[in-house]
Motif scaffolding. Sequence first.
Motif, PDB file in Angstrom:
ATOM      1  N   ALA A 190       6.698  17.145  -4.870  1.00  9.95           N
ATOM      2  CA  ALA A 190       5.330  17.324  -4.378  1.00  9.95           C
ATOM      3  C   ALA A 190       4.341  16.407  -5.085  1.00  9.95           C
ATOM      4  N   VAL A 191       4.662  16.012  -6.333  1.00  5.00           N
ATOM      5  CA  VAL A 191       3.723  15.154  -7.048  1.00  5.00           C
ATOM      6  C   VAL A 191       4.155  13.697  -7.000  1.00  5.00           C
ATOM      7  N   ARG A 192       5.269  13.389  -6.307  1.00  2.68           N
ATOM      8  CA  ARG A 192       5.745  12.014  -6.253  1.00  2.68           C
ATOM      9  C   ARG A 192       5.656  11.428  -4.848  1.00  2.68           C
ATOM     10  N   GLY A 193       5.377  12.231  -3.853  1.00  9.04           N
ATOM     11  CA  GLY A 193       5.438  11.762  -2.482  1.00  9.04           C
ATOM     12  C   GLY A 193       4.160  11.122  -1.998  1.00  9.04           C
ATOM     13  N   ASP A 194       4.158  10.808  -0.687  1.00  5.43           N
ATOM     14  CA  ASP A 194       3.013  10.085  -0.132  1.00  5.43           C
ATOM     15  C   ASP A 194       1.841  10.993   0.232  1.00  5.43           C
ATOM     16  N   ARG A 195       1.885  12.227  -0.191  1.00  4.70           N
ATOM     17  CA  ARG A 195       0.728  13.114  -0.035  1.00  4.70           C
ATOM     18  C   ARG A 195       0.149  13.505  -1.392  1.00  4.70           C
ATOM     19  N   SER A 196       0.676  12.923  -2.447  1.00  4.02           N
ATOM     20  CA  SER A 196       0.217  13.272  -3.786  1.00  4.02           C
ATOM     21  C   SER A 196      -1.124  12.601  -4.085  1.00  4.02           C
ATOM     22  N   ARG A 197      -1.834  13.167  -5.058  1.00  2.58           N
ATOM     23  CA  ARG A 197      -3.113  12.578  -5.470  1.00  2.58           C
ATOM     24  C   ARG A 197      -2.900  11.203  -6.088  1.00  2.58           C
ATOM     25  N   ALA A 198      -1.811  11.047  -6.840  1.00  2.00           N
ATOM     26  CA  ALA A 198      -1.547   9.755  -7.478  1.00  2.00           C
ATOM     27  C   ALA A 198      -1.271   8.680  -6.434  1.00  2.00           C
ATOM     28  N   PHE A 199      -0.514   9.022  -5.397  1.00  2.00           N
ATOM     29  CA  PHE A 199      -0.243   8.073  -4.318  1.00  2.00           C
ATOM     30  C   PHE A 199      -1.554   7.612  -3.683  1.00  2.00           C
ATOM     31  N   ARG A 200      -2.387   8.570  -3.330  1.00  2.00           N
ATOM     32  CA  ARG A 200      -3.639   8.226  -2.658  1.00  2.00           C
ATOM     33  C   ARG A 200      -4.613   7.531  -3.607  1.00  2.00           C
ATOM     34  N   GLY A 201      -4.564   7.923  -4.871  1.00  2.00           N
ATOM     35  CA  GLY A 201      -5.422   7.260  -5.849  1.00  2.00           C
ATOM     36  C   GLY A 201      -5.074   5.792  -5.993  1.00  2.00           C
ATOM     37  N   TYR A 202      -3.762   5.471  -6.020  1.00  2.00           N
ATOM     38  CA  TYR A 202      -3.386   4.064  -6.163  1.00  2.00           C
ATOM     39  C   TYR A 202      -3.681   3.290  -4.884  1.00  2.00           C
ATOM     40  N   ALA A 203      -3.505   3.926  -3.723  1.00  2.00           N
ATOM     41  CA  ALA A 203      -3.867   3.261  -2.470  1.00  2.00           C
ATOM     42  C   ALA A 203      -5.355   2.923  -2.459  1.00  2.00           C
ATOM     43  N   LEU A 204      -6.172   3.829  -2.989  1.00  2.00           N
ATOM     44  CA  LEU A 204      -7.602   3.534  -3.123  1.00  2.00           C
ATOM     45  C   LEU A 204      -7.834   2.380  -4.094  1.00  2.00           C
TER      46      LEU A 204
ATOM     47  N   TRP B 296       0.837  -1.198   0.000  1.00  2.00           N
ATOM     48  CA  TRP B 296       0.000   0.000   0.000  1.00  2.00           C
ATOM     49  C   TRP B 296       0.880   1.261   0.000  1.00  2.00           C
ATOM     50  N   GLN B 297       2.015   1.218   0.719  1.00  2.00           N
ATOM     51  CA  GLN B 297       2.894   2.385   0.806  1.00  2.00           C
ATOM     52  C   GLN B 297       3.908   2.433  -0.343  1.00  2.00           C
ATOM     53  N   GLY B 298       4.656   1.357  -0.537  1.00  2.00           N
ATOM     54  CA  GLY B 298       5.766   1.376  -1.478  1.00  2.00           C
ATOM     55  C   GLY B 298       5.338   1.407  -2.934  1.00  2.00           C
ATOM     56  N   VAL B 299       4.386   0.573  -3.328  1.00  2.00           N
ATOM     57  CA  VAL B 299       3.969   0.541  -4.726  1.00  2.00           C
ATOM     58  C   VAL B 299       3.173   1.798  -5.070  1.00  2.00           C
ATOM     59  N   SER B 300       2.486   2.363  -4.088  1.00  2.00           N
ATOM     60  CA  SER B 300       1.803   3.644  -4.327  1.00  2.00           C
ATOM     61  C   SER B 300       2.811   4.753  -4.607  1.00  2.00           C
ATOM     62  N   LEU B 301       3.976   4.725  -3.930  1.00  2.00           N
ATOM     63  CA  LEU B 301       5.037   5.685  -4.238  1.00  2.00           C
ATOM     64  C   LEU B 301       5.535   5.504  -5.668  1.00  2.00           C
ATOM     65  N   MET B 302       5.705   4.258  -6.089  1.00  2.00           N
ATOM     66  CA  MET B 302       6.145   4.001  -7.459  1.00  2.00           C
ATOM     67  C   MET B 302       5.118   4.502  -8.472  1.00  2.00           C
ATOM     68  N   PHE B 303       3.854   4.279  -8.180  1.00  2.00           N
ATOM     69  CA  PHE B 303       2.808   4.732  -9.097  1.00  2.00           C
ATOM     70  C   PHE B 303       2.794   6.255  -9.172  1.00  2.00           C
ATOM     71  N   ALA B 304       2.993   6.926  -8.035  1.00  2.00           N
ATOM     72  CA  ALA B 304       3.038   8.387  -8.039  1.00  2.00           C
ATOM     73  C   ALA B 304       4.187   8.888  -8.912  1.00  2.00           C
ATOM     74  N   ASP B 305       5.319   8.198  -8.867  1.00  2.00           N
ATOM     75  CA  ASP B 305       6.458   8.573  -9.711  1.00  2.00           C
ATOM     76  C   ASP B 305       6.120   8.349 -11.187  1.00  2.00           C
ATOM     77  N   PHE B 306       5.450   7.248 -11.494  1.00  2.00           N
ATOM     78  CA  PHE B 306       5.012   6.961 -12.861  1.00  2.00           C
ATOM     79  C   PHE B 306       4.121   8.085 -13.391  1.00  2.00           C
ATOM     80  N   ILE B 307       3.144   8.503 -12.605  1.00  2.00           N
ATOM     81  CA  ILE B 307       2.240   9.573 -13.022  1.00  2.00           C
ATOM     82  C   ILE B 307       3.000  10.882 -13.183  1.00  2.00           C
ATOM     83  N   ALA B 308       3.977  11.144 -12.316  1.00  2.00           N
ATOM     84  CA  ALA B 308       4.782  12.362 -12.429  1.00  2.00           C
ATOM     85  C   ALA B 308       5.535  12.389 -13.763  1.00  2.00           C
ATOM     86  N   HIS B 309       6.049  11.240 -14.202  1.00  2.00           N
ATOM     87  CA  HIS B 309       6.735  11.178 -15.496  1.00  2.00           C
ATOM     88  C   HIS B 309       5.748  11.388 -16.647  1.00  2.00           C
TER      89      HIS B 309
END
Length: 426
Positions: A332-346, A310-323
Amino acid sequence: MSSPDTPIRNRWTLIGPGIVVAATGVGAGDLVATLIAGSRFGYALLWAAILGTLLKIALAEAVGRWTLAGERTIFDGWTSLGGAFRVGGLGGTLNWAGIYFGVYVVIWGFVYGAAAMTATALPLAALFPVLDLKVWGILSGLAGLAFVWFGHYGLFEKVMTACVGVMFVTVIGLAVIVAPDLPALATGLWPSLPPGSAFYTLGLIGGVGGTITMAAYGYWLNAKGWKGPGWMRVMRLDNRVGYVVTGVFVVAMLIVGAELLFSAGIALQGGERGLLDLDEVLRDRFGRPISILFLVGFWATSFSSLLGVWQGVSLMFADFIAHVRGRAGDEAVRGDRSRAFRGYALWLTIPPIALLFMDRPFGLIVAYGVLGSVFMPFLAGTLLWLLNSDRVPREWRSGWLSNLMLAGATVLFAVLAGRELIGLFQ
């Protein structure tokens, strides 16, 4: 404030991301696989479990070395491998590696979410049968979601370390209770292949200790604040400690399988439910207190894997979306407060709940198995490529031993992936 120049005797106090990788990588299914190896072949495959641990040390060290040498993420490396094209209207670029990762992580996350919730629910339902298995699964997923949504890396690392402590006490305790035959254990250090064990041995070498979460190691290094080559020695110590812990878990469960099940001719179910079979054996032989202790360890193993993904792969997904959005350098768009991070956790939590009621459709299971099997050769192969290129300063490129281990891992995981693909048509 921690520093990479901390004296060696005090560096042990900095250990953290490696323990997180160990806790995430060793799931309930891994423990069952090792148990079954012990129950079928005794100590004969001990060497394979140890070799698998060494391969994972090499892979995780390569991820960490890539991350620290250039202060980049693994996704930065993947996007540098050529074939990039601009994503219309989003401002970023994608290439073949990015497309593969994007497809893989969406399908894998959907099915893994249901599997992780089920694995965490099994011991809870056995300990507290007042609630249905599906209810415990849903509560487990929501608990993981709430934890990564509101928590921070420091708290996450402490909880994962606590789970490892519980796992250590229960798993090592079981190995001691069943009283290993030390001379027989020593014979398992010599490589041998009992009849019918060839592909099972390859699976044991490659299957224990994490898959996609190994790539998340670099993100946890960054979250810890370890950035730049100055942290290289600390990272290597951290990685070795984490995977030595993994190796200890594996050996302990092999001992339990060999001593408790092999000698008695007891067979376990495949998958996480095999641990419930072991619970019954323990209750019959040692009594309810030992059974309860084991179930607590079973829960710690499953829940730590859930939290880690839930934590680690969501960080990877946030980085993917940032790219994809062309904002790869923006923390700010790659960390654990980003929308992409929370979206993947959901995504890991809410849609998979449906699978808890649908018993996981066969087509999704097949897709999950095939995509899962081809991620590890992808990771090992791309690391081999990246760490022998001019993308990395010469002093941090792979030497002969690292290249040997990465090449061996690539071949091993490719063989395992081929077996999965062949199984589609049989």
